[in-house]
Design a protein around this motif. Structure first.
Motif, PDB file in Angstrom:
ATOM      1  N   UNK A 106       0.834  -1.204   0.000  1.00 51.84           N
ATOM      2  CA  UNK A 106       0.000   0.000   0.000  1.00 51.84           C
ATOM      3  C   UNK A 106       0.867   1.251   0.000  1.00 51.84           C
ATOM      4  N   UNK A 107       1.968   1.217   0.767  1.00 47.44           N
ATOM      5  CA  UNK A 107       2.892   2.354   0.769  1.00 47.44           C
ATOM      6  C   UNK A 107       3.449   2.614  -0.633  1.00 47.44           C
ATOM      7  N   UNK A 108       3.732   1.520  -1.359  1.00 42.17           N
ATOM      8  CA  UNK A 108       4.232   1.688  -2.727  1.00 42.17           C
ATOM      9  C   UNK A 108       3.184   2.354  -3.612  1.00 42.17           C
ATOM     10  N   UNK A 109       1.927   1.916  -3.449  1.00 41.31           N
ATOM     11  CA  UNK A 109       0.861   2.549  -4.218  1.00 41.31           C
ATOM     12  C   UNK A 109       0.772   4.036  -3.905  1.00 41.31           C
ATOM     13  N   UNK A 110       0.872   4.378  -2.636  1.00 40.66           N
ATOM     14  CA  UNK A 110       0.793   5.777  -2.238  1.00 40.66           C
ATOM     15  C   UNK A 110       1.959   6.580  -2.809  1.00 40.66           C
ATOM     16  N   UNK A 111       3.148   5.983  -2.787  1.00 40.13           N
ATOM     17  CA  UNK A 111       4.314   6.672  -3.343  1.00 40.13           C
ATOM     18  C   UNK A 111       4.157   6.903  -4.840  1.00 40.13           C
ATOM     19  N   UNK A 112       3.654   5.888  -5.547  1.00 41.38           N
ATOM     20  CA  UNK A 112       3.522   6.008  -6.997  1.00 41.38           C
ATOM     21  C   UNK A 112       2.450   7.025  -7.375  1.00 41.38           C
ATOM     22  N   UNK A 113       1.411   7.147  -6.534  1.00 43.40           N
ATOM     23  CA  UNK A 113       0.321   8.063  -6.828  1.00 43.40           C
ATOM     24  C   UNK A 113       0.589   9.462  -6.296  1.00 43.40           C
ATOM     25  N   UNK A 114       1.764   9.702  -5.736  1.00 40.84           N
ATOM     26  CA  UNK A 114       2.072  10.991  -5.136  1.00 40.84           C
ATOM     27  C   UNK A 114       2.068  12.082  -6.206  1.00 40.84           C
ATOM     28  N   UNK A 115       1.600  13.307  -5.887  1.00 38.76           N
ATOM     29  CA  UNK A 115       1.597  14.409  -6.869  1.00 38.76           C
ATOM     30  C   UNK A 115       3.002  14.707  -7.377  1.00 38.76           C
ATOM     31  N   UNK A 116       3.070  15.337  -8.568  1.00 42.21           N
ATOM     32  CA  UNK A 116       4.356  15.533  -9.230  1.00 42.21           C
ATOM     33  C   UNK A 116       5.131  16.763  -8.815  1.00 42.21           C
ATOM     34  N   UNK A 117       4.554  17.694  -8.030  1.00 43.51           N
ATOM     35  CA  UNK A 117       5.261  18.915  -7.686  1.00 43.51           C
ATOM     36  C   UNK A 117       6.220  18.669  -6.525  1.00 43.51           C
ATOM     37  N   UNK A 118       7.461  19.096  -6.692  1.00 42.53           N
ATOM     38  CA  UNK A 118       8.456  19.016  -5.629  1.00 42.53           C
ATOM     39  C   UNK A 118       9.203  20.344  -5.574  1.00 42.53           C
ATOM     40  N   UNK A 119       9.768  20.644  -4.424  1.00 40.02           N
ATOM     41  CA  UNK A 119      10.561  21.852  -4.241  1.00 40.02           C
ATOM     42  C   UNK A 119      12.022  21.460  -4.151  1.00 40.02           C
ATOM     43  N   UNK A 120      12.824  21.928  -5.103  1.00 38.18           N
ATOM     44  CA  UNK A 120      14.228  21.554  -5.159  1.00 38.18           C
ATOM     45  C   UNK A 120      15.060  22.530  -4.336  1.00 38.18           C
ATOM     46  N   UNK A 121      15.873  21.972  -3.458  1.00 30.45           N
ATOM     47  CA  UNK A 121      16.781  22.757  -2.612  1.00 30.45           C
ATOM     48  C   UNK A 121      18.128  22.042  -2.580  1.00 30.45           C
ATOM     49  N   UNK A 122      19.214  22.738  -2.223  1.00 33.08           N
ATOM     50  CA  UNK A 122      20.512  22.050  -2.079  1.00 33.08           C
ATOM     51  C   UNK A 122      20.449  20.999  -0.971  1.00 33.08           C
ATOM     52  N   UNK A 123      20.835  19.783  -1.299  1.00 35.48           N
ATOM     53  CA  UNK A 123      20.785  18.655  -0.357  1.00 35.48           C
ATOM     54  C   UNK A 123      22.163  18.001  -0.310  1.00 35.48           C
ATOM     55  N   UNK A 124      22.642  17.698   0.913  1.00 31.58           N
ATOM     56  CA  UNK A 124      23.898  16.960   1.066  1.00 31.58           C
ATOM     57  C   UNK A 124      23.643  15.487   0.734  1.00 31.58           C
ATOM     58  N   UNK A 125      24.221  15.041  -0.341  1.00 34.30           N
ATOM     59  CA  UNK A 125      23.970  13.681  -0.818  1.00 34.30           C
ATOM     60  C   UNK A 125      24.428  12.633   0.186  1.00 34.30           C
ATOM     61  N   UNK A 126      25.581  12.823   0.772  1.00 37.43           N
ATOM     62  CA  UNK A 126      26.112  11.827   1.698  1.00 37.43           C
ATOM     63  C   UNK A 126      25.202  11.655   2.908  1.00 37.43           C
ATOM     64  N   UNK A 127      24.587  12.746   3.397  1.00 40.96           N
ATOM     65  CA  UNK A 127      23.700  12.646   4.560  1.00 40.96           C
ATOM     66  C   UNK A 127      22.469  11.809   4.240  1.00 40.96           C
ATOM     67  N   UNK A 128      21.910  12.016   3.050  1.00 38.64           N
ATOM     68  CA  UNK A 128      20.726  11.246   2.663  1.00 38.64           C
ATOM     69  C   UNK A 128      21.088   9.771   2.489  1.00 38.64           C
ATOM     70  N   UNK A 129      22.253   9.499   1.898  1.00 36.88           N
ATOM     71  CA  UNK A 129      22.682   8.108   1.715  1.00 36.88           C
ATOM     72  C   UNK A 129      22.856   7.436   3.075  1.00 36.88           C
ATOM     73  N   UNK A 130      23.541   8.113   4.006  1.00 37.66           N
ATOM     74  CA  UNK A 130      23.765   7.528   5.336  1.00 37.66           C
ATOM     75  C   UNK A 130      22.452   7.300   6.068  1.00 37.66           C
ATOM     76  N   UNK A 131      21.526   8.230   5.927  1.00 41.43           N
ATOM     77  CA  UNK A 131      20.232   8.081   6.602  1.00 41.43           C
ATOM     78  C   UNK A 131      19.460   6.879   6.075  1.00 41.43           C
ATOM     79  N   UNK A 132      19.472   6.691   4.769  1.00 37.38           N
ATOM     80  CA  UNK A 132      18.708   5.590   4.189  1.00 37.38           C
ATOM     81  C   UNK A 132      19.371   4.236   4.413  1.00 37.38           C
ATOM     82  N   UNK A 133      20.700   4.169   4.335  1.00 33.32           N
ATOM     83  CA  UNK A 133      21.343   2.864   4.538  1.00 33.32           C
ATOM     84  C   UNK A 133      21.279   2.424   5.992  1.00 33.32           C
TER      85      UNK A 133
END
Length: 434
Positions: free
Chosen positions: A270-297
């Motif tokens: 169900x979470x996958x369905x919700x993610x796929x149906x999510x609206x297309x608008x996003x707000x782009x900001x500078x993000x530290x890539x390494x922090x996001x990788x460490x958080x997810x792994x």
């Protein structure tokens, strides 16, 4: 070759060919009148000189010859039998002039380029059986210089090329706008609209049809998202009730664990369905890539199933949405955990990066069995699984489709390929943050 350059080249070839054809036609039509006009002027000069000398006495004849030499650059001298001269008629134009002169002055008329080494336009004629030479300026009978044709032809060619570029641009502008709008539709942006007031009827009808198609696609996408969200929401309540009933009524612990695992699996789908149906608008900001990788792994801590190694520098930043980027990496790690395991049953994943101009390419690679090349393009298709015979697959087949959609929402691109030495590698290209 783009359509613009194809149109430009065809127009340029057509117009340049027309210029050369008209130039040759002009030269052919201008050739004979110019030769006749030059011969007539020269013949008139000879006749006037002959008449003046014939009816002038000795004293006045000298004065006449001197006056003609000073004012008209015309010199008259007696013709001697031993004079050496070079013929004037050496090309088509000079032969036409010579022929016209003889038809007007008589067949015994001589035309020369030089006499006794003196250059000029020399015409030999007789006055009562006395032979004379008339020396005139050669420019009187010159054809149009080749440099003149070259200059004007060059100007016409330059104007033709510029005009061809403008015309090709005007012809291809509606197609370019249509191509750009279609690419935005392909990326999920259904707000693109084309001008429906253009003067060209065919382009106007195409634009109206495209706008109708975009509106219908936007409506279909909205209905699909609402349907998926509604189904997912409605399934949450019975799943929660089933979980509660399982905890309260099932005595067997193993059966309870299995039922709880099945409910968790349904909840994840169900979470996958919700993610796929999510609206297309996003707000782009500078993000530290390494922090996001460490958080997810950090969410994948079981070393018996997956081991993730990050090689991303701390100072690497990209333009992205923090939540969307985390969801992308989480789906890739989950996909590797399920399908990228090696012989020992452990999925070894390496996250690396590369900077290429204004872009940062993030690579997520596992060391599993990979995917048949003919199925690579289908991996991002919703509900498609790379191994159709894998009955133990517990996902909804939306993971990589969600990844591709999320990356496109962030203005990037997503590619999947088999690594040269085994395994699957996913490349995410995102804008580099300033």
């Amino acid at each position: 070759m783009t359509l613009f350059w194809r149109t430009f080249i065809l127009l340029a070839v057509l117009l340049c060919g027309g210029i050369f054809a008209w130039m040759q036609t002009f030269r052919a039509l201008e050739f004979e009148p110019r030769a006749v006009q030059a011969a007539r002027q020269l013949a008139s000069l000879v006749n006037l000189s002959r008449a003046g000398l014939r009816y002038a006495d000795a004293i006045n004849r000298v004065t006449l010859v001197k006056t003609m030499s000073d004012q008209e650059s015309v010199k008259i001298v007696p013709r001697e039998p031993n004079d050496k001269y070079e013929p004037f008629e050496v090309d088509r134009f000079s032969r036409a002039v010579g022929q016209e002169l003889r038809s007007r002055l008589g067949p015994d008329t001589l035309v020369a380029n030089s006499v006794n080494g003196v250059s000029g336009l020399w015409v030999g004629f007789n006055i009562e059986h006395d032979p004379f030479w008339l020396q005139a300026d050669p420019k009187r009978v010159e054809a149009v210089a080749g440099s003149t044709y070259f200059v004007w032809t060059s100007i016409a060619l330059i104007a033709t090329l510029l005009g061809s570029a403008v015309i090709a641009g005007l012809i291809n502008r509606p197609l370019k706008e249509l191509s750009f709008a279609a690419s935005r539709i392909r990326d999920g942006e259904f707000e693109s609209r084309l001008d429906e007031q253009t003067m060209t009827s065919e382009i106007r009808e195409v634009n109206m049809g495209f706008n109708r198609m975009a509106r219908e696609l936007a409506k279909v996408e909205e209905d699909r998202a609402v349907m998926l969200a509604g189904i997912s929401h409605d399934l949450r309540t019975p799943l929660a009730r089933m979980r509660l009933e399982t905890e309260m009524s099932v005595v067997d612990e193993e059966a309870k664990r299995n039922m709880a695992a099945d409910i968790d699996q349904l909840d994840a789908i169900i979470d996958k369905f919700m993610d796929y149906a999510r609206p297309g608008e996003v707000k782009l900001v500078p993000v530290h890539l390494s922090s996001v990788v460490d958080r997810e792994l950090s969410a994948f801590r079981d070393p018996a199933q997956i081991r993730i190694e990050s090689r991303v520098a701390i100072d690497t930043r990209v333009m992205a949405d923090d939540t969307e980027l985390g969801r992308v990496l989480g789906n890739l790690f989950e996909n590797a955990r399920r399908y990228g395991r090696g012989i020992d049953g452990i999925a070894r994943v390496v996250v690396s990066y590369a900077r290429t101009g204004p872009w940062v390419i993030v690579s997520v690679r596992d060391h599993g069995p990979g995917v048949p090349p003919q199925k690579l393009k289908q991996l991002t298709t919703p509900f498609f699984r790379g191994d159709a015979a894998r009955t133990a697959a517990t996902g909804a087949g939306l993971g990589l489709a969600i990844v591709e959609k999320a990356v496109q929402r962030m203005g990037g691109s997503f590619e999947i390929a088999n690594a040269s030495d085994g395994g699957l590698v996913a490349h995410i290209r995102l804008k580099r943050a300033p």
